[in-house]
Structures are given as structure tokens and as C-alpha cells.
Design a protein around this motif. Structure first.
Motif, PDB file in Angstrom:
ATOM      1  N   LEU A  27      56.130 -43.514 -16.008  1.00  0.00           N
ATOM      2  CA  LEU A  27      54.757 -43.120 -16.344  1.00  0.00           C
ATOM      3  C   LEU A  27      54.522 -43.064 -17.857  1.00  0.00           C
ATOM      4  O   LEU A  27      53.382 -43.151 -18.300  1.00  0.00           O
ATOM      5  CB  LEU A  27      54.441 -41.745 -15.741  1.00  0.00           C
ATOM      6  N   LEU A  28      55.578 -42.909 -18.635  1.00  0.00           N
ATOM      7  CA  LEU A  28      55.450 -42.715 -20.079  1.00  0.00           C
ATOM      8  C   LEU A  28      55.755 -43.928 -20.933  1.00  0.00           C
ATOM      9  O   LEU A  28      55.083 -44.170 -21.934  1.00  0.00           O
ATOM     10  CB  LEU A  28      56.393 -41.592 -20.534  1.00  0.00           C
ATOM     11  N   THR A  96      51.566 -29.493 -28.341  1.00  0.00           N
ATOM     12  CA  THR A  96      51.343 -30.766 -29.050  1.00  0.00           C
ATOM     13  C   THR A  96      51.843 -31.941 -28.214  1.00  0.00           C
ATOM     14  O   THR A  96      52.841 -32.576 -28.530  1.00  0.00           O
ATOM     15  CB  THR A  96      51.974 -30.757 -30.463  1.00  0.00           C
ATOM     16  N   PRO A  97      51.126 -32.261 -27.139  1.00  0.00           N
ATOM     17  CA  PRO A  97      51.599 -33.189 -26.119  1.00  0.00           C
ATOM     18  C   PRO A  97      51.775 -34.635 -26.549  1.00  0.00           C
ATOM     19  O   PRO A  97      52.519 -35.376 -25.932  1.00  0.00           O
ATOM     20  CB  PRO A  97      50.521 -33.094 -25.042  1.00  0.00           C
ATOM     21  N   THR A  98      51.099 -35.057 -27.595  1.00  0.00           N
ATOM     22  CA  THR A  98      51.175 -36.458 -27.982  1.00  0.00           C
ATOM     23  C   THR A  98      51.489 -36.642 -29.456  1.00  0.00           C
ATOM     24  O   THR A  98      51.276 -37.712 -30.011  1.00  0.00           O
ATOM     25  CB  THR A  98      49.844 -37.173 -27.669  1.00  0.00           C
ATOM     26  N   SER A  99      52.016 -35.610 -30.096  1.00  0.00           N
ATOM     27  CA  SER A  99      52.155 -35.612 -31.549  1.00  0.00           C
ATOM     28  C   SER A  99      53.017 -36.742 -32.094  1.00  0.00           C
ATOM     29  O   SER A  99      52.810 -37.189 -33.208  1.00  0.00           O
ATOM     30  CB  SER A  99      52.700 -34.270 -32.025  1.00  0.00           C
ATOM     31  N   TRP A 108      48.487 -43.355 -22.091  1.00  0.00           N
ATOM     32  CA  TRP A 108      49.276 -43.310 -20.855  1.00  0.00           C
ATOM     33  C   TRP A 108      49.643 -41.888 -20.505  1.00  0.00           C
ATOM     34  O   TRP A 108      49.579 -41.482 -19.351  1.00  0.00           O
ATOM     35  CB  TRP A 108      50.564 -44.113 -21.004  1.00  0.00           C
ATOM     36  N   SER A 109      50.068 -41.124 -21.499  1.00  0.00           N
ATOM     37  CA  SER A 109      50.560 -39.771 -21.203  1.00  0.00           C
ATOM     38  C   SER A 109      49.454 -38.857 -20.699  1.00  0.00           C
ATOM     39  O   SER A 109      49.664 -38.111 -19.758  1.00  0.00           O
ATOM     40  CB  SER A 109      51.273 -39.167 -22.411  1.00  0.00           C
ATOM     41  N   GLU A 137      38.896 -39.908 -22.645  1.00  0.00           N
ATOM     42  CA  GLU A 137      39.681 -40.525 -21.571  1.00  0.00           C
ATOM     43  C   GLU A 137      40.174 -39.479 -20.576  1.00  0.00           C
ATOM     44  O   GLU A 137      40.136 -39.700 -19.369  1.00  0.00           O
ATOM     45  CB  GLU A 137      40.895 -41.267 -22.138  1.00  0.00           C
ATOM     46  N   MET A 138      40.636 -38.349 -21.107  1.00  0.00           N
ATOM     47  CA  MET A 138      41.104 -37.272 -20.227  1.00  0.00           C
ATOM     48  C   MET A 138      39.968 -36.758 -19.359  1.00  0.00           C
ATOM     49  O   MET A 138      40.134 -36.532 -18.162  1.00  0.00           O
ATOM     50  CB  MET A 138      41.668 -36.114 -21.046  1.00  0.00           C
ATOM     51  N   GLU A 139      38.811 -36.564 -19.993  1.00  0.00           N
ATOM     52  CA  GLU A 139      37.653 -36.057 -19.256  1.00  0.00           C
ATOM     53  C   GLU A 139      37.253 -37.029 -18.147  1.00  0.00           C
ATOM     54  O   GLU A 139      36.990 -36.621 -17.015  1.00  0.00           O
ATOM     55  CB  GLU A 139      36.496 -35.831 -20.235  1.00  0.00           C
TER      56      GLU A 139
END
Length: 185
Positions: A27-28, A96-99, A108-109, A137-139
């Protein structure tokens, strides 16, 4: 149930931890297509990855910050998915999920990985983590629940914005320097 009993229950499912790691890594990472074998030692949770075109443990080479983040997140995913109590609504907290990720990996994440990580994922993100259209995108993915925006107004003042619903006691126990905004009902 204690953490040690949960971790020991993972040992009873041979191969499941490795399968879940591969699933999370898939997935990542765009390198997931090169993944040939995953081995996880459940005595210390060390990971060995065999990748097409690389001799030995792929993790023994100098990994980029993004690759290190992917391996760590895939292990969290594997531990969560391999739990015999997967159906329990246990949250996973990510700071900080995508830092350390480039724009493509960030997309993707937040749209594929984090929504699958657990029943509830609590994310502490900076404006940089969700910039460049990533929040939109998340929304659009429908994976967002409650949202809170915490802004430092001054040295002694914080403003928190909420989206959702609140009862009549919303903010009843606030303190000096705290401003609460609610968008919704």
C-alpha cells in the motif's frame, strides 16, 4: 488484555505477520513489486526483506528516509492486522504522517494506507504534511472523520477549530487564551 499477551498471540499465526507486512508495504511503496520474501523474527520483531535484484537483506543497505518510514509503517500495519483482536476498535496514533515522503508517496499513504491501518487512525499533521492538495484528496476519499485545527495565535493563546457536532457544554471548561470555533451543529 495486556500488550505482552497480544504480542504473544501473534506467534500463533505462522506467516500472518509476514503477509500483513507485505500487504502494508504494498500500500505504501512503489518498490513493493520487487518484494520477494519477508521474514520477521517475533522474538525482537527484526525484519529481513528479500528484494528482486538485491543480494542479502534489503534493509542492510542505506535506506532513504521515505524507505525507512515505509518499513516502520508496514511493521505497525502488520502488528495491527495480525492481532487476534483485529475487530477491537483500537486506535493507531501517527505523528507527522508524510513528513519524509515525496508527493506521490504522500498521496498513496493518505488515500490508501492510513484508511486501512486501523479502525481509527489519529493523525497529528502539520500544514506541510497535507499541503499541495493532499488534504483535499483525503477529504474526497471519504476517510476523514472529526477534524481539529490547532493554531497558535500568540505566545499565550491558542485557537482550535472543529468540524462536526457539539453539545451545549462545548467549551464550558475553557481557559484564558483558548478560543474554540465550531463549524457544524
Amino acid at each position: 488484555m495486556s500488550l505482552s499477551s497480544t504480542l504473544s498471540s501473534l506467534n500463533t499465526a505462522p506467516g500472518r505477520l509476514e503477509e500483513a507486512f507485505a500487504e502494508g508495504f504494498e500500500l505504501l511503496s512503489r518498490k513493493s513489486g520487487s518484494l520477494e520474501r519477508v521474514e520477521i523474527d517475533t522474538s525482537d520483531y527484526s525484519v529481513k526483506l528479500t528484494m528482486r535484484g538485491f543480494e542479502g537483506n534489503w534493509l542492510d543497505r542505506g535506506l532513504s528516509a521515505t524507505e525507512r518510514q515505509h518499513v516502520g509503517l508496514a511493521l505497525v500495519y502488520a502488528l495491527r492486522r495480525s492481532s487476534t483482536k483485529w475487530s477491537l476498535p483500537l486506535p493507531v496514533v501517527v505523528d507527522t504522517p508524510t513528513s519524509r515522503m515525496d508527493r506521490r508517496h504522500k498521496g498513496w499513504s493518505v488515500t490508501k494506507f492510513y484508511p486501512e491501518l486501523s479502525n481509527q487512525v489519529i493523525v497529528f499533521a502539520t500544514s506541510d504534511d497535507l499541503a499541495d492538495g493532499l488534504f483535499d484528496e483525503m477529504e474526497e476519499s471519504g476517510s476523514l472523520g472529526l477534524q481539529y485545527l490547532i493554531s497558535e495565535v500568540s505566545e499565550n493563546s491558542v485557537e482550535i477549530s472543529f468540524v462536526g457536532s457539539a453539545g451545549q457544554s462545548f467549551g464550558a471548561f475553557g481557559t484564558k487564551g483558548l478560543k474554540l470555533n465550531l463549524k457544524g451543529d
